[in-house]
Design an enzyme around this catalytic site. Structure first.
Site, short mmCIF file in Angstrom:
data_model
loop_
_atom_site.label_atom_id
_atom_site.label_comp_id
_atom_site.label_asym_id
_atom_site.label_seq_id
_atom_site.Cartn_x
_atom_site.Cartn_y
_atom_site.Cartn_z
N SER A 197 0.85 -1.20 0.00
CA SER A 197 0.00 0.00 0.00
C SER A 197 0.89 1.25 0.00
O SER A 197 1.78 1.37 -0.82
CB SER A 197 -0.95 -0.05 1.20
OG SER A 197 -1.93 0.96 1.14
N HIS A 200 -7.42 -5.12 -1.56
CA HIS A 200 -6.21 -4.45 -1.12
C HIS A 200 -5.67 -4.96 0.21
O HIS A 200 -4.45 -5.01 0.41
CB HIS A 200 -6.51 -2.94 -1.02
CG HIS A 200 -5.32 -2.10 -0.73
ND1 HIS A 200 -4.24 -2.00 -1.59
CD2 HIS A 200 -5.04 -1.28 0.32
CE1 HIS A 200 -3.35 -1.17 -1.08
NE2 HIS A 200 -3.80 -0.71 0.07
N ASP A 245 0.66 -4.31 -3.98
CA ASP A 245 -0.45 -3.39 -4.22
C ASP A 245 -0.09 -1.96 -3.81
O ASP A 245 -0.78 -1.32 -3.01
CB ASP A 245 -1.70 -3.86 -3.48
CG ASP A 245 -2.98 -3.61 -4.28
OD1 ASP A 245 -2.89 -3.48 -5.51
OD2 ASP A 245 -4.06 -3.56 -3.67
#
Length: 315
Positions: A141, A244, A168
């Site tokens: 992230s 996510h 991600d």
């Protein structure tokens, strides 16, 4: 120095056995070690380490957590990777609900990197030694943005990284609202990063959970653009049916995970997929054992979850 991955005359049977093994825990017993201010030398911020217990010298990989998350939410992924002979280091950044630039976390990640030389050997199990000439950096992230920013020299370290992984990765809320430093240029192969790179994305990351929450990995600032801007050698896998935060442990607080669109399937399969791909990549670029990576690229259906798309560029 970036190197392409090659393998000579592999047999299909051997490769399929090797590939299947990376998606299940490895053979090494693991010890999870929390490191805080009571340790000498004291780390700049708290750290969670997953290390093999068996005596030996192992490569090291550092994993940077996502926005407002905690390092122990990744414990299952850390242990899985460590069981294949890697020392996993997961710093805990200071948590703030206020969205701000990434400068503080980049500096903290650089400080942890420099702590590794003297600090890491002092906390590992007896007989375990880190090989810091084989050092990888990963981030999930916003931690992916932190990791890319650090190797792009927005932070300075005494140690050199040999590989980079974005899980991600997210660089802001939109193309015009990147977090600082603004590293995305929207030009192909524009990252000046002289090492192999792995990007793992999620198929549901850019979808809204509901009308109340925006996407957790918005279009134009997520895994697609990060991979687009990587130079070869680089590898790209997308877990099509997962979201996510689906790689986090099951005990991650629901008030955090409920904000992101998630998949309907078993989260353990997602964790094994992400960890297995990371193991295959780390074995290829740090240990020059690339059979697992080559076969996943050739037959992505061997993974526990659907991988689509799967791409790589070697030159």
């Amino acid at each position: 120095m970036a190197t392409s991955v090659e393998i000579m005359n592999p047999s299909t049977e051997v490769l399929e056995t090797a590939v299947t093994s990376v998606f299940q825990p490895g053979k090494l017993a693991i010890e999870v070690i929390p490191v805080d201010h009571d340790t000498n030398p004291t780390p700049p911020i708290p750290i969670l380490i997953a290390s093999p217990k068996d005596a030996g010298t192992y490569p090291v990989a550092m994993l940077l957590h996502g926005f407002c998350l905690q390092n122990h939410f990744y414990e299952e992924v850390l242990k899985h990777i460590a069981s294949f002979g890697f020392i996993m280091v997961a710093p805990q950044f200071h948590i703030s609900m206020m969205a701000k630039g990434d400068t503080e976390d980049i500096a903290a990640a650089a400080e942890v990197t420099d702590w590794l030389t003297k600090g890491l050997p002092s906390v590992l199990p007896k007989g375990v030694e880190p090989n810091l000439s084989k050092l990888a950096l990963a981030g999930h992230s916003r931690g992916g943005h932190t990791a890319f920013s650090l190797v792009l020299e927005h932070g300075k370290t005494n140690l050199k990284f040999s590989a980079l992984i974005g899980l991600d990765p997210v660089a802001g809320t939109s193309k015009f609202l990147q977090i600082s430093p603004k590293i995305l240029t929207y030009e192909p192969s524009s990252f000046d990063i002289p090492m192999p790179i792995l990007v793992i994305g999620t198929g549901l990351g850019e979808e809204k959970k509901n009308i109340l929450f925006p996407p957790c990995a918005p279009k134009d600032v997520n895994h697609k653009e990060f991979y687009h801007e990587c130079k070869p050698p680089c590898y790209y896998f997308v877990t099509k049916d997962y979201g996510h935060l689906d790689m986090l442990d099951d005990d991650a607080p629901k008030f955090m995970t409920c904000m992101c669109k998630d998949g309907n399937n078993c989260k353990d399969m997602m964790r094994k997929t992400v960890a297995g791909i990371m193991v295959a990549f780390l074995k290829a670029v740090l240990n020059e054992e690339d059979g697992d990576l080559r076969v996943i690229l050739k037959d992505p259906k061997l993974a526990p979850t659907t991988l689509d798309p799967v791409e790589h560029r070697l030159a």
